[in-house]
Design a protein around this motif. Structure first.
Motif, PDB file in Angstrom:
ATOM      1  N   PRO A 123      13.911  -8.586  15.209  1.00 16.43           N
ATOM      2  CA  PRO A 123      13.139  -7.832  16.216  1.00 16.43           C
ATOM      3  C   PRO A 123      13.522  -6.366  16.354  1.00 16.43           C
ATOM      4  O   PRO A 123      13.219  -5.746  17.373  1.00 16.43           O
ATOM      5  N   THR A 126      11.447  -3.476  17.946  1.00 12.15           N
ATOM      6  CA  THR A 126      11.259  -3.411  19.398  1.00 12.15           C
ATOM      7  C   THR A 126      12.339  -2.563  20.057  1.00 12.15           C
ATOM      8  O   THR A 126      12.218  -2.212  21.235  1.00 12.15           O
ATOM      9  N   ALA A 155       7.991  -8.021  14.547  1.00 12.41           N
ATOM     10  CA  ALA A 155       9.121  -8.589  15.307  1.00 12.41           C
ATOM     11  C   ALA A 155       8.855 -10.043  15.708  1.00 12.41           C
ATOM     12  O   ALA A 155       9.385 -10.513  16.714  1.00 12.41           O
ATOM     13  N   GLY A 215       2.500  -2.853  15.984  1.00 10.45           N
ATOM     14  CA  GLY A 215       3.528  -1.904  16.406  1.00 10.45           C
ATOM     15  C   GLY A 215       2.994  -0.572  16.844  1.00 10.45           C
ATOM     16  O   GLY A 215       3.769   0.363  17.090  1.00 10.45           O
ATOM     17  N   LEU A 259      14.132   2.714  24.357  1.00  7.09           N
ATOM     18  CA  LEU A 259      13.928   1.273  24.174  1.00  7.09           C
ATOM     19  C   LEU A 259      15.202   0.497  24.471  1.00  7.09           C
ATOM     20  O   LEU A 259      15.137  -0.619  25.000  1.00  7.09           O
ATOM     21  N   ARG A 632       6.426   1.772  26.747  1.00  5.77           N
ATOM     22  CA  ARG A 632       7.795   1.262  26.644  1.00  5.77           C
ATOM     23  C   ARG A 632       8.696   2.237  25.892  1.00  5.77           C
ATOM     24  O   ARG A 632       9.865   2.409  26.238  1.00  5.77           O
TER      25      ARG A 632
END
Length: 678
Positions: A123, A126, A155, A215, A259, A632
């Motif tokens: 992942p 992310t 991910a 993504g 992140l 995010r």
């Protein structure tokens, strides 16, 4: 306790990583593994090694806390090179979770044996990086480029069975994965020496497009795609070097830092303050009041996690249809491998039209119309029919928990549980104790949210809680900008360019303008006439423009497609509102729109902290990212504010204060910007 527990079983060195809570590959673990591998290679009495994890999991990844610090040797690529260079076979015994660096370590081993129920994945995107220790090079050699692009670029996490079918895992066992690894020690097989399986270019191109879409084209996804494709084109050593360079560059980027902030903020948000920590009430049966969209979504979320659910509605036809949709939805989820077939075939769902039927419930969640009188009447019925000690929860978005609780004789059992639509998809859950809520109620709400695999965030009982209060300030400022000179599509485009999933007016059309219209009408009598108020939404609704569901709102929707911009009717309503206020309209640049919208969020966040509605600043970031489409990769409004120049932030708040005029309440940035990060 040592980071690595060593034992010998049948001539095999068992290396059990013991680094709670998730066995992260921190520097002491890496150093201990290097020493153990040296022992394995030199000790002639040992015929091989097994790497396993202690306390229920293998390795959940690298130690993210190390990412912002100077690196310390040995590095992960060194450890994995030592595994491959070891003259004796090394088996990865997987159970619990093998994620990120944990799966990369397993890929460096000669064989991977997984216990049923293990979750595997890479992942890293992310967190704004790519697998940096061979994951992009070894995985394609086992599963092919297109499958590797899917797993790394999106991910995606997969179970042991799916991993076995793909070729990531060599064997799946039900129990005692370490024993199975010892008993079936293989010959040496270096994954790095395997050729990448040939594939049709069309399959690779399709997987690349899917990864970019999932993504959103972020830099880490682009770099991951390039690195995976390198595996098919370059020798392993060269591909490994090409992988490491973007990993190190991305790790130092502002996006990766944001992140990482979100990663830790989400984990911190689920921790209750010491004063509210208590043994939560046991919840196994959940009653949901209301079989509409929200109630059905909550029921599905609970059914998917194995709760027994009683779905209540007075409308028998609506209830029957909701039950049919739930059965179909769970069957579809089971067919897709998202839930176990048993949850779909042995559905623990009861449909109820009588209040007495909710009596077995440990938790009752009201999900009816957002009207105080309606909710109070529901809670009178819950008071009469729910069993003693049951948690009585309201899904209200704005209303006062204490006023709802006052309709019962047991306000100590009343709690706010604010789900976000669609409730079976959205992870955010605001947990709102009232002033009379018993000490164990917040713990019960937080634990229930965790069992639903959601992100529960504790909120104070105030209008709009955390999310809607900030969103209300943001949306209000955006409406001011309409009167000042911007058109809806200009505001939406500017905020989507910043990174929001949707602009505020597109969101309003999607959720339905009539919901906000009714709320404004209910508050009209209490509104101070000196407060700036934009009547555009009211005028749209008066003309039957309720958004997507009516075919028109701020935009029109012909054949389900949104118009590119606002039409003459909308522009006429906005221009009339400007004229009525005496505003001389002027264009607003995208950066001005962004500055005002973000200043409104930041100012309200400061007020939330000062008022005690949010227990920590990072909780605000979690709520806005998880529930309201804040980007995010920017880290949430508070994190964003901390990355800005203080004087520029103050100027932004000056602008929105002038735009609002009477009644504007200015928050102090001191608390917001200086509160220590979790």
């Amino acid at each position: 306790m040592e980071a690595l527990q060593l034992s010998v079983r049948e001539g095999v060195l068992v290396m059990e990583i013991s680094n709670p809570p998730v066995n992260a590959l921190s520097q002491p673990v890496r150093a201990a593994l290097m020493a153990a591998l040296a022992r394995l290679g030199a000790d002639e009495s040992l015929r091989g090694g097994v790497i396993a994890g202690a306390r229920g999991t293998f390795i959940a990844g690298a130690d993210i806390k190390e990412f912002g610090k100077p690196p310390e040797a040995p590095f992960l690529p060194d450890v994995f090179a030592a595994i491959e260079a070891c003259p004796k076979p090394v088996v990865a015994a997987l159970h619990g979770a093998a994620l990120g660096g944990g799966l990369e370590l397993a890929l460096a081993c000669d064989v991977r044996i997984a216990e049923a129920g293990t979750v595997l994945g890479l992942p890293e995107v992310t967190l704004g990086v790519i697998p940096g220790a061979g994951g992009t090079q070894r995985l394609p050699r086992l599963v092919g480029v297109s499958a590797a692009l899917r797993l790394i670029g999106t991910a995606e996490r997969i179970g042991a069975g799916a991993a076995h079918r793909l070729g990531v895992v060599d064997e799946v066992v039900e129990v005692d994965v370490v024993g199975a690894a010892v008993a079936h020690l293989p010959a040496k097989r270096r994954v790095s020496a395997l050729p990448v399986p040939p594939e049709a270019p069309e399959a690779v191109a399709k997987a690349e497009v899917a990864a970019l879409k999932a993504g959103k084209g972020r830099p880490a996804v682009v770099a991951a795609i390039a690195a995976v494709k390198d595996a098919a084109a370059l020798p392993f050593a060269e591909g490994l070097a090409r992988e490491r360079a973007p990993f190190l560059a991305l790790r130092a980027s502002p996006e990766a830092a944001a992140l990482r902030h979100m990663f830790f903020a989400e984990r911190e948000a689920m921790r209750l303050p010491a004063a509210l920590r208590a043994t939560p009430r046991a919840i196994e049966t959940v009653a949901v009041i209301g079989a509409g969209t929200m109630g059905s979504g909550i029921a599905q979320a609970a059914l998917e996690e194995g709760f027994a659910v009683i779905l209540y509605d007075q409308n028998a036809d609506l209830l029957t249809k909701a039950g049919e949709r739930l059965c179909a939805a769970l069957a579809e989820r089971a067919a897709a491998g998202k839930i176990t077939p048993a949850l779909a075939t042995k559905l623990r769902l009861s449909l109820a039209t009588g209040w007495a039927e909710i009596a077995p419930a440990d938790l009752v969640i009201e999900a009816v119309f957002e009207d105080l009188a309606v909710k109070q009447e529901v809670f009178r019925q819950l008071d009469a029919h729910a069993k003693p000690g049951a948690v009585l929860a309201t899904n209200t978005s704005y209303l006062d928990i204490d006023t709802i609780a006052a309709a019962t004789s047991r306000p100590q059992d009343v709690l706010g549980l604010h789900f976000f639509s669609p409730a079976n998809v959205m992870k955010l859950l605001e947990v709102v104790p009232g002033s009379a809520s018993a000490p164990d109620l917040a713990a019960a709400g937080m634990e229930f949210g965790k069992r639903l695999k959601k992100l529960p965030v504790l909120c104070g009982n105030a209008f709009g809680f955390i999310g809607n209060r900030i969103y209300n300030a943001y949306r209000t400022q955006c409406e001011f900008m309409l009167e000042d000179g911007a058109w809806p599509e200009e505001v939406d485009a500017a905020l989507e360019a910043f990174g929001f999933a949707m602009g505020p007016f597109a969101v309003a059309d999607l959720s339905g303008l009539d919901i906000a219209w009714r709320m404004r009408a209910a508050q009209a009598a209490r509104r101070d006439p000196r407060t700036r108020y934009v009547p555009v939404l009211d005028e749209l609704c008066a003309q039957g423009r309720f958004g997507r569901k009516s075919g028109a709102g701020y935009y029109t929707y012909a054949a389900g497609k949104r118009s590119a911009g606002s039409d003459a009717t909308v522009r006429g309503i906005i221009a009339a509102a400007s004229a009525a206020r005496g505003v001389s309209r002027h264009p607003l640049a995208p950066e001005d729109i962004q500055r005002r919208a973000l200043a409104a969020m930041v100012n309200e966040a400061a007020l939330l902290l000062a008022d005690g509605v949010a227990q920590r600043a990072s909780d605000i970031d979690v709520v806005l990212v998880q529930g309201y489409g804040f980007p995010r990769h920017v880290g949430g409004p508070v994190y964003w504010a901390r990355m800005q120049d203080r004087a520029a932030l103050e100027r932004g708040i000056d602008i929105i204060a002038a735009a609002a005029g009477f009644g504007f309440r200015r928050g102090s940035l001191d608390l917001l910007l200086t509160e220590s990060a979790p």
